[in-house]
Design an enzyme around this catalytic site. Structure first.
Site, PDB file in Angstrom:
ATOM      1  N   LYS A  17      12.381  31.523  11.233  1.00  0.00           N
ATOM      2  CA  LYS A  17      11.581  31.945  12.460  1.00  0.00           C
ATOM      3  C   LYS A  17      10.927  30.767  13.124  1.00  0.00           C
ATOM      4  CE  LYS A  17       8.157  33.731  10.507  1.00  0.00           C
ATOM      5  NZ  LYS A  17       6.953  32.847  10.533  1.00  0.00           N
ATOM      6  N   ARG A  93       0.082  38.654  10.455  1.00  0.00           N
ATOM      7  CA  ARG A  93       0.526  38.890   9.089  1.00  0.00           C
ATOM      8  C   ARG A  93       0.235  39.986   8.353  1.00  0.00           C
ATOM      9  NH1 ARG A  93       1.953  33.110   8.545  1.00  0.00           N
ATOM     10  NH2 ARG A  93       3.228  32.646   6.684  1.00  0.00           N
ATOM     11  N   ARG A 130      14.464  23.383   2.796  1.00  0.00           N
ATOM     12  CA  ARG A 130      13.721  23.205   4.024  1.00  0.00           C
ATOM     13  C   ARG A 130      13.132  22.026   4.173  1.00  0.00           C
ATOM     14  NH1 ARG A 130       9.585  27.647   6.488  1.00  0.00           N
ATOM     15  NH2 ARG A 130       8.135  27.272   4.634  1.00  0.00           N
ATOM     16  N   ARG A 162       7.901  20.434   3.140  1.00  0.00           N
ATOM     17  CA  ARG A 162       6.542  20.706   3.507  1.00  0.00           C
ATOM     18  C   ARG A 162       5.887  20.882   1.928  1.00  0.00           C
ATOM     19  NH1 ARG A 162       6.331  25.955   7.399  1.00  0.00           N
ATOM     20  NH2 ARG A 162       4.886  26.669   5.609  1.00  0.00           N
ATOM     21  N   ARG A 173       4.093  33.676  -1.482  1.00  0.00           N
ATOM     22  CA  ARG A 173       4.235  34.068   0.137  1.00  0.00           C
ATOM     23  C   ARG A 173       5.221  35.188   0.367  1.00  0.00           C
ATOM     24  NH1 ARG A 173       4.512  28.085   1.287  1.00  0.00           N
ATOM     25  NH2 ARG A 173       6.597  28.453   1.572  1.00  0.00           N
TER      26      ARG A 173
HETATM   27  P1  AMP Z   1       3.347  29.368   8.414  1.00  0.00           P
HETATM   28  O1  AMP Z   1       3.907  28.200   8.874  1.00  0.00           O
HETATM   29  O2  AMP Z   1       3.475  30.548   9.228  1.00  0.00           O
HETATM   30  O3  AMP Z   1       4.288  29.552   7.227  1.00  0.00           O
HETATM   31  O4  AMP Z   1       1.891  29.490   7.845  1.00  0.00           O
HETATM   32  C1  AMP Z   1       1.512  28.379   6.592  1.00  0.00           C
HETATM   33  C2  AMP Z   1       0.426  28.872   6.044  1.00  0.00           C
HETATM   34  O5  AMP Z   1      -0.814  28.937   6.963  1.00  0.00           O
HETATM   35  C3  AMP Z   1       0.465  30.492   5.403  1.00  0.00           C
HETATM   36  O6  AMP Z   1       1.219  30.285   3.998  1.00  0.00           O
HETATM   37  C4  AMP Z   1      -1.019  30.606   5.179  1.00  0.00           C
HETATM   38  O7  AMP Z   1      -1.439  29.982   4.349  1.00  0.00           O
HETATM   39  C5  AMP Z   1      -1.383  30.172   6.564  1.00  0.00           C
HETATM   40  N1  AMP Z   1      -1.482  31.127   7.753  1.00  0.00           N
HETATM   41  C6  AMP Z   1      -0.721  30.923   8.754  1.00  0.00           C
HETATM   42  N2  AMP Z   1      -0.669  32.005   9.692  1.00  0.00           N
HETATM   43  C7  AMP Z   1      -1.578  32.916   8.880  1.00  0.00           C
HETATM   44  C8  AMP Z   1      -2.013  34.272   9.268  1.00  0.00           C
HETATM   45  N3  AMP Z   1      -1.533  34.788  10.221  1.00  0.00           N
HETATM   46  N4  AMP Z   1      -2.755  34.696   8.410  1.00  0.00           N
HETATM   47  C9  AMP Z   1      -3.211  34.041   7.173  1.00  0.00           C
HETATM   48  N5  AMP Z   1      -2.653  32.928   6.818  1.00  0.00           N
HETATM   49  C10 AMP Z   1      -1.925  32.372   7.816  1.00  0.00           C
END
Ligand code: AMP
Length: 221
Positions: A17, A93, A130, A162, A173
Site C-alpha cells: 500500500k 481503519r 520489509r 520498522r 495488526r
Molecule cells: P501504518 O503506517 O498505516 O501501518 O500505521 C502504523 C501504525 O500507526 C498502526 O499500526 C497504528 O498503530 C497507527 N495508525 C495509523 N493509522 C491509524 C488509524 N487510521 N487508526 C488507528 N491507528 C492508526
C-alpha cells in the site's frame, strides 16, 4: 482522472500500500496523506503526542479514534487538499473513522476506495522482509530491494526495518485488520464507491492495474 479526486487505498499492512500510494500520488499529483507517517514523524520529533502514539504502534494496536480523526481533520483543512484532492493511506481503519471522514469532506465524501487485494500468506512473507527509508519512507522488500544495500534509491538515506515490524505486532495488526478494517470493504461497496484490484505482482504491474481501475471509475466524477 479528474482534478480534486478523493481516494482511499485500503489493504492489509504489507500489501504494498505505501509503495503504491507514493506512486499514485506522483502519477496524479495529489497529496498523499498517511496517518502512520504522521505518527512516525511525531515519534521522531519526540513530542508528547508522538510518545503516546508510539506505545500503541509498537504493540500493533490502533491509536484511539478521536486522536486519529483529530489529526486527519487538521490535515484535510489545508488548502492543497481543497484544490488537488487527496489519497488517504492507513485511514480510515474502521467504520467509525469512515463515518467521521464523510463528515470531514462535504458534500460528497470520498470518491473512490480501492481495495488492494493480497492474500495473508503473501503479506506475512513481505512484512518479514520489509525495510523502509528513515527519511522519505520509501518501502523496500524482497521484490524491490534498494540498488545499494541499506541505502535509499530516492534520497540516499538509511533503509532499516520498522520498529513495529515485530512478529507479535504483525500478528496483532493482521487480526485488527480482519476485525475492524475488512468490514469497510462491504461498507464502501454498499455506497458504490469500491473497486478491488489484485495486489500480487511486481510494483509496476500493480501500479498499472491501479491507475487503470481508477481512471475507468473516475472518468465521470
Ligand atoms: P501504518 O503506517 O498505516 O501501518 O500505521 C502504523 C501504525 O500507526 C498502526 O499500526 C497504528 O498503530 C497507527 N495508525 C495509523 N493509522 C491509524 C488509524 N487510521 N487508526 C488507528 N491507528 C492508526
Amino acid at each position: 482522472m479528474v482534478p480534486g479526486a478523493r481516494l482511499v487505498l485500503l489493504g492489509k499492512q504489507g500489501a504494498g500500500k505505501g509503495t503504491q500510494c507514493v506512486r499514485l500520488a506522483r502519477h496524479y499529483v495529489i497529496p498523499h496523506i498517511s496517518t502512520g507517517e504522521i505518527f512516525r514523524n511525531a515519534v521522531k520529533l519526540g513530542t508528547e503526542f508522538g510518545k503516546r502514539a508510539k506505545e500503541f504502534m509498537d504493540a500493533g494496536e490502533l491509536v484511539p479514534d478521536d486522536v486519529v480523526v483529530g489529526v486527519v481533520a487538521e490535515r484535510l483543512g489545508r488548502d492543497d487538499v481543497k484544490v488537488r484532492g487527496l489519497l488517504l493511506d492507513g485511514f480510515p481503519r474502521n467504520v467509525h473513522q469512515s463515518e467521521a471522514l464523510e463528515g470531514l469532506l462535504p458534500p460528497r465524501g470520498i470518491d473512490l476506495v480501492i481495495d488492494l487485494e493480497v492474500p495473508t500468506e503473501v503479506v506475512l512473507k513481505r512484512l518479514s522482509s520489509r525495510r523502509v527509508c528513515v527519511n522519505c519512507e520509501t518501502n523496500y522488500g524482497v521484490d524491490n530491494p534498494p540498488s545499494i544495500d541499506g541505502k535509499c534509491d530516492d534520497c540516499g538515506d538509511r533503509v532499516i526495518q520498522r520498529e513495529d515490524d515485530t512478529e507479535a505486532a504483525i500478528q496483532r495488526r493482521l487480526f485488527l485488520y480482519e476485525e475492524q478494517t475488512a468490514p469497510l470493504i462491504a461498507w464502501y461497496m454498499g455506497k458504490d464507491k469500491l473497486v478491488a484490484v489484485d495486489g500480487v505482482g511486481s510494483p509496476d504491474e500493480v501500479t498499472f492495474r491501479l491507475t487503470r481501475a481508477i481512471d475507468l471509475r473516475l472518468r465521470n466524477v
